[in-house]
Design a protein around this motif. Structure first.
Motif, PDB file in Angstrom:
ATOM      1  N   GLN A  10      11.691  44.832 -23.011  1.00 38.50           N
ATOM      2  CA  GLN A  10      12.739  45.180 -22.745  1.00 38.50           C
ATOM      3  C   GLN A  10      13.130  45.120 -21.795  1.00 38.50           C
ATOM      4  OE1 GLN A  10      13.412  48.701 -25.462  1.00 38.50           O
ATOM      5  NE2 GLN A  10      15.487  49.714 -23.995  1.00 38.50           N
ATOM      6  N   GLY A  11      12.127  44.844 -20.811  1.00 35.98           N
ATOM      7  CA  GLY A  11      12.789  45.072 -19.576  1.00 35.98           C
ATOM      8  C   GLY A  11      13.477  43.582 -19.221  1.00 35.98           C
ATOM      9  N   ALA A  12      12.808  42.642 -19.888  1.00 38.07           N
ATOM     10  CA  ALA A  12      13.116  41.140 -19.217  1.00 38.07           C
ATOM     11  C   ALA A  12      14.695  40.464 -20.098  1.00 38.07           C
ATOM     12  CB  ALA A  12      12.138  40.340 -19.785  1.00 38.07           C
ATOM     13  N   ALA A  13      14.741  41.428 -21.060  1.00 39.80           N
ATOM     14  CA  ALA A  13      15.711  42.005 -22.019  1.00 39.80           C
ATOM     15  C   ALA A  13      16.821  42.169 -20.635  1.00 39.80           C
ATOM     16  CB  ALA A  13      15.857  42.329 -23.226  1.00 39.80           C
ATOM     17  N   GLU A  14      16.925  43.495 -20.106  1.00 40.20           N
ATOM     18  CA  GLU A  14      18.054  44.035 -19.614  1.00 40.20           C
ATOM     19  C   GLU A  14      18.287  42.782 -18.399  1.00 40.20           C
ATOM     20  OE1 GLU A  14      18.548  47.961 -17.948  1.00 40.20           O
ATOM     21  OE2 GLU A  14      16.444  47.861 -18.481  1.00 40.20           O
ATOM     22  N   SER A  56      20.807  50.131 -27.801  1.00 39.85           N
ATOM     23  CA  SER A  56      20.385  49.903 -28.725  1.00 39.85           C
ATOM     24  C   SER A  56      20.873  47.746 -28.580  1.00 39.85           C
ATOM     25  CB  SER A  56      21.405  50.484 -30.341  1.00 39.85           C
ATOM     26  OG  SER A  56      21.337  49.312 -31.216  1.00 39.85           O
ATOM     27  N   MET A  57      21.611  47.997 -27.922  1.00 36.16           N
ATOM     28  CA  MET A  57      22.013  46.435 -27.439  1.00 36.16           C
ATOM     29  C   MET A  57      20.274  45.676 -27.074  1.00 36.16           C
ATOM     30  SD  MET A  57      24.307  44.448 -25.789  1.00 36.16           S
ATOM     31  CE  MET A  57      24.371  44.785 -23.921  1.00 36.16           C
ATOM     32  N   LEU A  58      19.975  46.743 -26.162  1.00 40.02           N
ATOM     33  CA  LEU A  58      18.348  45.659 -25.514  1.00 40.02           C
ATOM     34  C   LEU A  58      17.252  45.514 -26.785  1.00 40.02           C
ATOM     35  CD1 LEU A  58      18.480  47.580 -21.965  1.00 40.02           C
ATOM     36  CD2 LEU A  58      19.544  44.832 -22.401  1.00 40.02           C
ATOM     37  N   SER A  59      17.241  46.959 -27.686  1.00 39.40           N
ATOM     38  CA  SER A  59      16.344  46.791 -28.419  1.00 39.40           C
ATOM     39  C   SER A  59      16.400  45.623 -28.884  1.00 39.40           C
ATOM     40  CB  SER A  59      16.436  48.372 -28.476  1.00 39.40           C
ATOM     41  OG  SER A  59      16.116  49.268 -28.172  1.00 39.40           O
ATOM     42  N   GLU A  60      17.976  45.355 -29.738  1.00 38.82           N
ATOM     43  CA  GLU A  60      18.079  44.650 -30.713  1.00 38.82           C
ATOM     44  C   GLU A  60      17.470  42.823 -29.821  1.00 38.82           C
ATOM     45  OE1 GLU A  60      21.143  43.036 -34.038  1.00 38.82           O
ATOM     46  OE2 GLU A  60      21.261  43.919 -31.824  1.00 38.82           O
ATOM     47  N   PHE A  61      17.530  42.429 -28.921  1.00 41.42           N
ATOM     48  CA  PHE A  61      17.769  41.509 -28.464  1.00 41.42           C
ATOM     49  C   PHE A  61      16.024  41.043 -27.973  1.00 41.42           C
ATOM     50  CE2 PHE A  61      21.935  40.883 -28.340  1.00 41.42           C
ATOM     51  CZ  PHE A  61      21.713  39.427 -28.205  1.00 41.42           C
ATOM     52  N   SER A  62      15.397  42.490 -27.891  1.00 38.77           N
ATOM     53  CA  SER A  62      14.144  42.205 -27.304  1.00 38.77           C
ATOM     54  C   SER A  62      12.840  42.219 -28.292  1.00 38.77           C
ATOM     55  CB  SER A  62      13.205  43.520 -27.141  1.00 38.77           C
ATOM     56  OG  SER A  62      12.373  43.961 -26.153  1.00 38.77           O
ATOM     57  N   ALA A  63      13.695  42.874 -29.426  1.00 35.02           N
ATOM     58  CA  ALA A  63      12.744  42.545 -30.957  1.00 35.02           C
ATOM     59  C   ALA A  63      13.008  41.200 -31.650  1.00 35.02           C
ATOM     60  CB  ALA A  63      13.546  43.630 -32.198  1.00 35.02           C
ATOM     61  N   ALA A  64      13.708  41.116 -31.435  1.00 35.51           N
ATOM     62  CA  ALA A  64      14.367  39.384 -31.742  1.00 35.51           C
ATOM     63  C   ALA A  64      13.753  38.599 -31.052  1.00 35.51           C
ATOM     64  CB  ALA A  64      16.224  39.656 -32.430  1.00 35.51           C
ATOM     65  N   GLY A  65      14.106  38.223 -30.143  1.00 36.85           N
ATOM     66  CA  GLY A  65      13.250  37.234 -29.103  1.00 36.85           C
ATOM     67  C   GLY A  65      12.248  37.650 -28.574  1.00 36.85           C
ATOM     68  N   ARG A  66      11.500  38.581 -29.146  1.00 41.55           N
ATOM     69  CA  ARG A  66      10.415  38.627 -28.780  1.00 41.55           C
ATOM     70  C   ARG A  66       9.803  39.355 -27.172  1.00 41.55           C
ATOM     71  NH1 ARG A  66       9.832  35.461 -33.435  1.00 41.55           N
ATOM     72  NH2 ARG A  66       9.117  33.611 -31.887  1.00 41.55           N
ATOM     73  N   ILE A  67      10.667  39.536 -26.292  1.00 46.34           N
ATOM     74  CA  ILE A  67      10.373  39.999 -24.993  1.00 46.34           C
ATOM     75  C   ILE A  67      10.344  41.274 -24.571  1.00 46.34           C
ATOM     76  CG2 ILE A  67      11.193  37.371 -24.793  1.00 46.34           C
ATOM     77  CD1 ILE A  67      13.875  39.085 -23.951  1.00 46.34           C
TER      78      ILE A  67
END
Length: 538
Positions: free
Chosen positions: A75-79, A62-73
């Motif tokens: 999900q692997g990059a966010a992880e 859930s945390m990764l998805s939130e940052f991925s969506a907010a940063g438009r990146i």
């Protein structure tokens, strides 16, 4: 003093470059700040997990998805960013974290250093090296990263880790070899992804051989088999000839080798047979003759064809990209070649170019020190010994105490210098470039035409792109200048006057042995109280 427009442009270019460098440093500091924010978020994540441990995976996703969506990146990059941030927050890399905060290195540098550190941390966990070894690794890699590109940092970091935790890496390689696999994944539109997990030295050799073959095929069009022009109308008329399908039609080829009893194999009644299975149609067949039985018309046509001379067949250029040719060649080789009956590991069949550095003790079997697959990283000693036994192109290298190549023991007047330079440079000597030496040119730093000597102190490998930057054909306002320093560093001066240095990569790194470094004792490599004057391991 009159200022010309050229000088105005050069000053403006220098100003833009200075400002760009300054902005890049600000970006690095902002990237570091972003990493600090991820560390703060991780602390909140850990509190959530402590309250609901059964939902650990859901909370993380859930945390990764939130940052991925907010940063438009992705999900692997966010992880990856969160993983790097957690490692930095552990307190094990204070020098790296401070350099990142100061903007001296990029997030890519941080990622390469952290990823390559796993063998050292594993060796510390297993108790095979001391805790302070990680500090040596960190210092050696950060100092290097502050002056080099992320790609060079990756290779250097792997080499430092191999030197500090060599036995652990050898064991890891031995265990990882069991993960060899070939998988296929459908990606749509009639394409699939064929993935092969192989030992690195084999994968590099395979890619290099495919690249050599692809370039040859791209550049030598005449080597391909020509596609002869086909008269489609004539073929269709022949295929639809009603006589072929008449029940009373007798095949004149019946009874000869290769004859087929089917109606589709029948031949015209006026077929003329030659030696063996050769045949042709009678040009004066009344049903087919375009000359209506007139020999004069036929021979006039023949003379016209002779007078026109031969008509060259134009072989079209290969429109495929190198990647596409490599893929086609790989499929062709795998589907048509037979497996090796003796050398099942593929070492004896390597025709590509790879460069390996291995110690004499390793070759003799007196130790199991890791060899180096130049430009890529460590190589298991068993593989290095196997390659040495099958290859005659080895050169003994003499190194000084800092790990720098000083000479070779070959005798021919020109090849020793080329081997020396290949061993010394490993890749293009323009700052940050990783083009391997076999795809580079050996260049006179000081132009031979102007009196430069053909010596190792005046030669270095440059790829074609960077070689042309210093070529006399380049206008003065855009030409780079380079000189070779006594320690073989290349000092490049850009058109705007900035100076960049490129040092030849080190071959080996030395770590203090337990006998000279008491357990638990911390020592700075530049400690003036160190009377022994031990050199740094990087």
């Amino acid at each position: 003093m009159i200022i010309s427009p050229t000088f105005d442009r050069m000053d403006a270019a220098a100003h833009v470059l200075d400002e760009w460098v300054s902005v890049r440093e600000q970006i690095n500091r902002l990237e570091a700040r972003a990493s600090e924010l991820l560390i703060e978020r991780l602390s909140l994540h850990d509190e959530d997990v402590a309250e609901l441990p059964v939902h650990r995976e859901a909370i993380w996703r859930s945390m990764l998805s939130e940052f991925s969506a907010a940063g438009r990146i992705a999900q692997g990059a966010a992880e990856y960013a969160f993983i790097d941030a957690r490692t930095l927050s552990s307190g094990e890399f204070p020098v790296l974290r401070e350099s990142f905060r100061a903007g001296r290195i990029t997030a890519s540098h941080v990622r390469e250093i952290l990823r390559a550190s796993s063998p050292v941390t594993a060796a510390i966990t297993e108790g095979t090296v001391e805790q302070g070894t990680l500090g040596l690794y960190e210092t050696a890699t950060v100092v290097f990263a502050e002056a080099e590109s992320p790609s060079r940092t990756r290779v250097h970091a792997k080499e430092v880790a191999a030197a500090l935790a060599g036995s652990t890496i050898a064991d890891r390689h031995r265990r990882a070899k069991a993960d060899r696999a070939v998988t296929v994944q459908t990606i749509g539109d009639g394409l699939a992804l064929l993935q092969v997990v192989l030992p690195e030295h084999l994968a590099v050799a395979i890619h290099d051989r495919l690249s050599q073959m692809a370039r040859h095929q791209k550049q030598h069009v005449a080597d391909r088999e020509p596609t002869l022009p086909v008269d489609e109308d004539a073929l269709e008329a022949e295929a639809n000839d009603p006589r072929h399908f008449h029940p009373d039609y007798e095949n004149p080829f019946s009874g000869r080798a290769g004859a087929d009893s089917g109606a589709g194999a029948n031949f015209p009644g006026s077929t003329i047979f030659g030696d063996g299975d050769t045949f042709t149609s009678d040009p004066f067949d009344a049903d087919r003759d375009p000359f209506k039985g007139d020999p004069d018309a036929y021979w006039a046509h023949v003379e016209k064809m002779i007078s026109q001379g031969s008509q060259p067949i134009q072989i079209p250029a290969d429109e495929r990209t190198l990647d596409q040719i490599r893929a086609d060649l790989l499929a062709d080789l795998l589907l048509t070649a037979e497996p090796s009956e003796v050398q099942g590991d593929g070492l004896g069949s390597i025709k590509a170019r790879i460069q390996v550095t291995v110690g004499a003790g390793t070759l003799l079997g007196t130790d199991d020190a890791l060899a180096q697959l130049d430009g890529h990283g460590e190589l298991h000693p068993d593989i290095a010994r196997a390659l040495a036994g099958r290859n005659s192109g080895w050169t003994r290298l003499f190194l000084d105490s800092s790990g720098m190549v000083t000479e070779t023991d070959t005798y021919t007047p020109t090849e020793p210098m080329r081997r020396f330079l290949r061993a010394r440079d490993q890749h293009c000597r323009f700052p940050g470039c990783r083009m391997p030496v076999h795809r580079c040119e050996t260049d006179h730093t000081f132009d031979f035409a102007l009196g430069g000597q053909t010596s190792i102190d005046n030669l270095a490998h440059l790829c074609k792109r960077h070689h042309t930057l210093k070529h006399p054909d380049i206008p003065d306002d855009h030409r780079w200048r380079v000189r070779q320093l006594p320690n073989w560093e290349l000092e490049w001066t850009s058109p705007t006057g900035r100076v960049h240095t490129d040092a030849p990569p080190r071959r080996v790194m030395f770590a203090p042995s337990p006998a000279t470094a008491p357990q638990g004792a911390a020592r700075s490599w530049d400690d003036p109280s160190d009377a022994a004057g031990v050199d740094a391991p990087f």
